[in-house]
Design an enzyme around this catalytic site. Structure first.
Site, mmCIF file in Angstrom:
data_model
loop_
_atom_site.group_PDB
_atom_site.id
_atom_site.type_symbol
_atom_site.label_atom_id
_atom_site.label_comp_id
_atom_site.label_asym_id
_atom_site.label_seq_id
_atom_site.Cartn_x
_atom_site.Cartn_y
_atom_site.Cartn_z
ATOM 1 N N GLU A 1 50.831 37.824 48.306
ATOM 2 C CA GLU A 1 50.967 37.552 46.882
ATOM 3 C C GLU A 1 52.356 37.973 46.412
ATOM 4 O OE1 GLU A 1 46.340 38.012 45.403
ATOM 5 O OE2 GLU A 1 47.793 39.564 44.873
ATOM 6 N N SER B 1 49.325 36.598 42.708
ATOM 7 C CA SER B 1 48.260 37.396 42.123
ATOM 8 C C SER B 1 47.665 36.637 40.951
ATOM 9 C CB SER B 1 48.823 38.730 41.635
ATOM 10 O OG SER B 1 47.980 39.322 40.685
ATOM 11 N N CYS C 1 36.565 43.661 44.404
ATOM 12 C CA CYS C 1 37.973 43.259 44.370
ATOM 13 C C CYS C 1 38.287 42.083 45.281
ATOM 14 C CB CYS C 1 38.860 44.466 44.595
ATOM 15 S SG CYS C 1 38.850 45.539 43.117
ATOM 16 N N ASP C 2 39.550 41.740 45.317
ATOM 17 C CA ASP C 2 40.013 40.380 45.510
ATOM 18 C C ASP C 2 39.440 39.618 46.702
ATOM 19 O OD1 ASP C 2 41.495 41.566 43.543
ATOM 20 O OD2 ASP C 2 43.346 40.586 44.086
ATOM 21 N N LYS C 3 39.600 40.128 47.923
ATOM 22 C CA LYS C 3 39.187 39.369 49.096
ATOM 23 C C LYS C 3 37.794 39.757 49.568
ATOM 24 C CE LYS C 3 43.214 38.013 48.455
ATOM 25 N NZ LYS C 3 43.412 38.960 47.379
ATOM 26 N N CYS D 1 40.826 45.292 37.723
ATOM 27 C CA CYS D 1 41.892 45.223 36.714
ATOM 28 C C CYS D 1 41.498 44.315 35.546
ATOM 29 C CB CYS D 1 43.184 44.759 37.362
ATOM 30 S SG CYS D 1 43.679 45.810 38.743
ATOM 31 N N ASP E 1 44.735 45.110 46.373
ATOM 32 C CA ASP E 1 45.911 44.244 46.368
ATOM 33 C C ASP E 1 47.064 44.844 45.575
ATOM 34 O OD1 ASP E 1 44.208 42.567 47.731
ATOM 35 O OD2 ASP E 1 44.931 40.770 46.724
#
Length: 551
Positions: A440, A466, A119-121, A192, A78
Site C-alpha cells: 500500500e 490504503s 483488520c485489513d487482510k 481505524c 497495515d
C-alpha cells in the site's frame, strides 16, 4: 455431524481420550463442536479487545448447546507495516490465513466455525476459508475505533497522523503539534475510524450476509458489540443443526449486494482485490468490470472518511448497514443471511436516523459509486481508483511522469520537495509479483495531500492504496511492471492522461515507440529469493484477478 469422525466408534478411543484431556465431559461429546478462529493479538489496535469478545462468543456457543474450541490466527497491522518492507507481507498473509483455518478445521473435523476478525487482510482471509470449507460459518468483525479528540476537534488516524507528516514538512504544524496528534488520534481499541479497508470489509461481510445485522459498525468498545458476539455464538450452533452453509448464503446475488453496498458507501479500493478472491473460493466468478458496472448505477450516499467528513461512529448512530440496506432495498437481491433473516426483513426493520449520513438517492453525494475501473494502454487489464475521493478538478488530468522503481525512492523525493504541480508520479515494481506483495502507498499519497498538492499531482502504481488514500491515486495497474506491463517502460517526462469519467488511463507516447521500449525491456531480478515471499511471488496472479495464488 462432521465431528463424529473424531468422536464415535471403537477405533476413536485415543481421540476421545485426548478430547477428555481438554476438560470436556461425556455429555459434551454429543454436542456440536464449534471452532472459533480468533485473531486476537497485542500489536493490532483493532484486535486488542478480542479477549472480551471471545468470552461473549464462548457464552453464546455454550448457551446454544455447542462446545467451543478456540484457536489462534495471526494478523498484521497495515498502519504499522506501512512505508517499509514489512508491508510486503500484508496482502500475502491473506492466503496464509485461509490456509491455516483450512488446516485446523479439516484436521479436527469441526462442525461449525466462528471467525473473530477485524483488520485489513484477516477478514478476507477468513471469508476465503469459509468459502473453501463450506461448513456453517459466522463472522464477528470486532468493530471500529472511536474518534480521537484534541482540543474539541475529532481526529482520525490517516488525516491526523499520516497526512499530518506532509503538513509538518510544509511548516504548517510544529513538532509539538504533530506529537499531540500522534497521542490523541487513536484513543483505543478498534479498527481505524474511517471507511478504510478493515471497516470496508466489515461492511462487505455484513452485506454478504455472513455476519449479524449491525455487526460492521458496532463500536469495538460498545456493549452492543458484546451482545452481537454472544448472539453470533448462539446462532452458529443453530446453523450447524440446520446445516446452513456459506455457499447457500453467498451466491452470486450476495456478492452483487456486497459490491452495491460497498459502492454506495465509497469503500476502500482493496475491496476489489478481496471480493474477487473471496468469490473465487466460493466458486463464483466476479470479474473486475463487475465493480465498474455496479458503480455506474449506484449513487454514493454515505460520505465517510477519508473522502468525506463522517466517522464510522456516525454511520453506526445513523443506523449502520441495515439502514444502508433500507435505503437501497429496491436495488438489493433478497437473499437469506446467517442471521436467519432475509435482506428485506433486515431492511424493513431498520431505521435511518440521520438523513445526512445516509442520504437518499436524489440527494446523493455523487451520482456514481465509490470505485471506477480504468483501462488504456497503461492498464489494458484494468486499474482502480476511488473516484468519490477525487476532487472534481482532478477527474481529468494530464501530467508529466516522475518515475520511481520503489515506494521508498518516491517518498524521499516527496519529502525533499521535488514533486511539483503538474507531475504524475509513477511508482512501479510494487505489484503482486514485483513487490512482492503489492504494498500500500499510503505514506506517499498522504504526504502529497498533507503538502497541499492533492489537486495538482496524480499518482499511479501497480501497487495498491490504503483505504485511507484520497485524491487522484490509481492503483492495481495490470499487467504490473514485473510482468512486462507498459508501466515498466514509462520514462520521466512522458505525458500521462487520466480521464476518470471516461475510464481511461493512457501513456501519450506513439505505439511504435512503446513497442520498441518493450522490446528492450528486461525483468529485474526478484527482490525476494527465499522464504514465503519468494514462493508467493512465484504463484501469485495479477491484481486484475484478485492477486490470488495459482497452483
Amino acid at each position: 455431524m462432521k465431528s463424529d469422525k473424531i468422536k464415535k466408534g471403537v477405533e476413536r478411543a485415543g481421540a476421545r481420550s485426548l478430547l477428555y484431556a481438554t476438560g470436556i465431559s461425556k455429555d459434551d461429546m454429543a454436542k456440536p463442536f464449534i471452532a472459533v478462529a480468533t485473531s486476537r493479538t497485542d500489536i493490532i489496535p483493532g484486535h486488542i479487545h478480542m479477549a472480551r469478545l471471545e468470552r461473549f462468543i464462548e457464552r453464546g456457543i455454550a448457551s446454544g448447546g455447542g462446545v467451543p474450541f478456540f484457536f489462534g490466527i495471526p494478523g498484521i497491522c497495515d498502519g504499522i507495516a506501512m512505508g517499509h518492507t514489512g508491508m510486503r507481507y500484508s496482502l500475502a498473509s491473506r492466503e496464509l490465513i485461509a490456509d491455516m483455518i483450512e488446516c485446523i478445521m479439516k484436521a479436527h473435523q469441526f462442525d461449525g466455525l466462528v471467525c473473530l476478525t477485524n483488520c485489513d487482510k484477516i477478514t478476507p482471509g477468513m471469508l476465503m476459508a469459509a468459502g473453501r470449507l463450506n461448513v456453517p460459518t459466522i463472522v464477528v468483525t470486532a468493530g471500529p475505533m472511536m474518534s480521537g479528540n484534541l482540543r474539541g476537534r475529532r481526529l482520525s488516524l490517516v488525516k491526523d497522523t499520516f497526512e499530518a507528516v506532509g503538513r509538518f514538512k510544509k511548516g504548517e504544524i510544529s513538532q509539538d503539534e504533530l506529537s499531540a496528534l500522534e497521542m490523541c488520534a487513536c484513543p483505543g481499541a478498534g479498527a481505524c475510524q474511517g471507511l478504510y479497508t478493515a471497516n470496508s470489509m466489515a461492511c462487505v461481510t455484513e452485506a454478504l450476509g455472513m455476519s449479524m445485522p449491525g455487526c460492521a459498525t458496532a463500536l469495538a468498545v460498545s456493549a452492543k458489540k458484546d451482545r452481537i458476539a454472544q448472539e453470533s455464538g448462539e446462532k452458529i450452533v443453530n446453523m450447524v443443526r440446520r446445516n446452513v452453509l456459506p455457499r447457500t448464503i453467498c451466491r452470486k446475488e450476495a456478492f452483487a449486494n456486497a459490491i452495491k453496498v460497498d459502492m454506495a458507501l465509497g469503500g476502500s479500493t482493496n475491496t476489489v482485490l478481496h471480493i474477487m478472491a473471496v468469490a473465487k473460493e466460493f466458486g463464483i466468478d466476479v470479474p473486475i468490470d463487475m465493480f465498474d458496472e455496479i458503480s455506474k448505477r449506484t449513487p454514493h450516499i454515505s460520505n465517510i472518511l477519508p473522502g468525506g467528513e463522517h466517522f464510522m461512529e456516525d454511520l453506526d448512530s445513523a443506523g449502520g448497514i441495515p439502514a444502508i440496506m433500507k435505503r437501497m432495498r429496491n436495488q438489493l437481491d433478497d437473499i437469506m443471511t446467517s442471521s436467519g433473516r432475509l435482506i428485506s426483513q433486515i431492511a424493513n426493520d431498520a431505521q435511518i436516523l440521520d438523513e445526512n449520513v445516509i442520504r437518499d438517492y436524489k440527494n446523493a453525494y455523487h451520482k456514481e459509486g465509490g470505485i471506477a475501473v480504468l483501462r488504456g494502454n497503461i492498464a489494458p487489464e484494468g486499474a482502480v481508483v476511488k473516484q468519490t475521493a477525487v476532487s472534481e478538478a482532478m477527474m481529468r488530468f494530464k501530467g508529466k511522469a516522475r518515475v520511481f522503481d520503489s515506494e521508498e525512492s518516491c517518498m524521499q523525493a516527496i519529502m525533499a520537495g521535488k514533486i511539483r504541480k503538474g507531475d504524475c508520479v509513477v511508482i512501479r515494481y510494487e505489484g503482486p509479483k514485483g513487490g512482492p506483495g503489492m504494498r500500500e502507498m499510503l505514506s506517499p499519497t498522504a504526504a502529497i495531500v498533507g503538502m497541499g498538492l492533492a489537486n495538482d499531482v496524480a499518482l499511479i502504481t501497480d501497487g495498491r492504496f490504503s483505504g485511507g488514500t484520497q485524491g487522484p491515486c490509481i492503483g492495481h495497474i495490470s499487467p504490473e511492471a514485473q510482468a512486462g506491463g507498459v508501466i515498466a517502460i514509462i520514462q520521466d517526462g512522458d505525458e500521462i492522461s487520466i480521464d476518470v469519467p471516461a475510464r481511461r488511463l493512457d501513456l501519450k507516447v506513439d505505439d511504435n515507440e512503446i513497442k520498441a521500449r518493450l522490446a528492450k525491456w528486461k525483468a529485474p531480478e526478484a527482490k525476494e529469493t527465499e522464504g514465503y515471499l519468494a514462493r508467493y511471488a512465484k504463484f501469485v496472479s495479477s491484481a486484475s484477478e484478485g492477486a490470488i495464488l495459482k497452483v
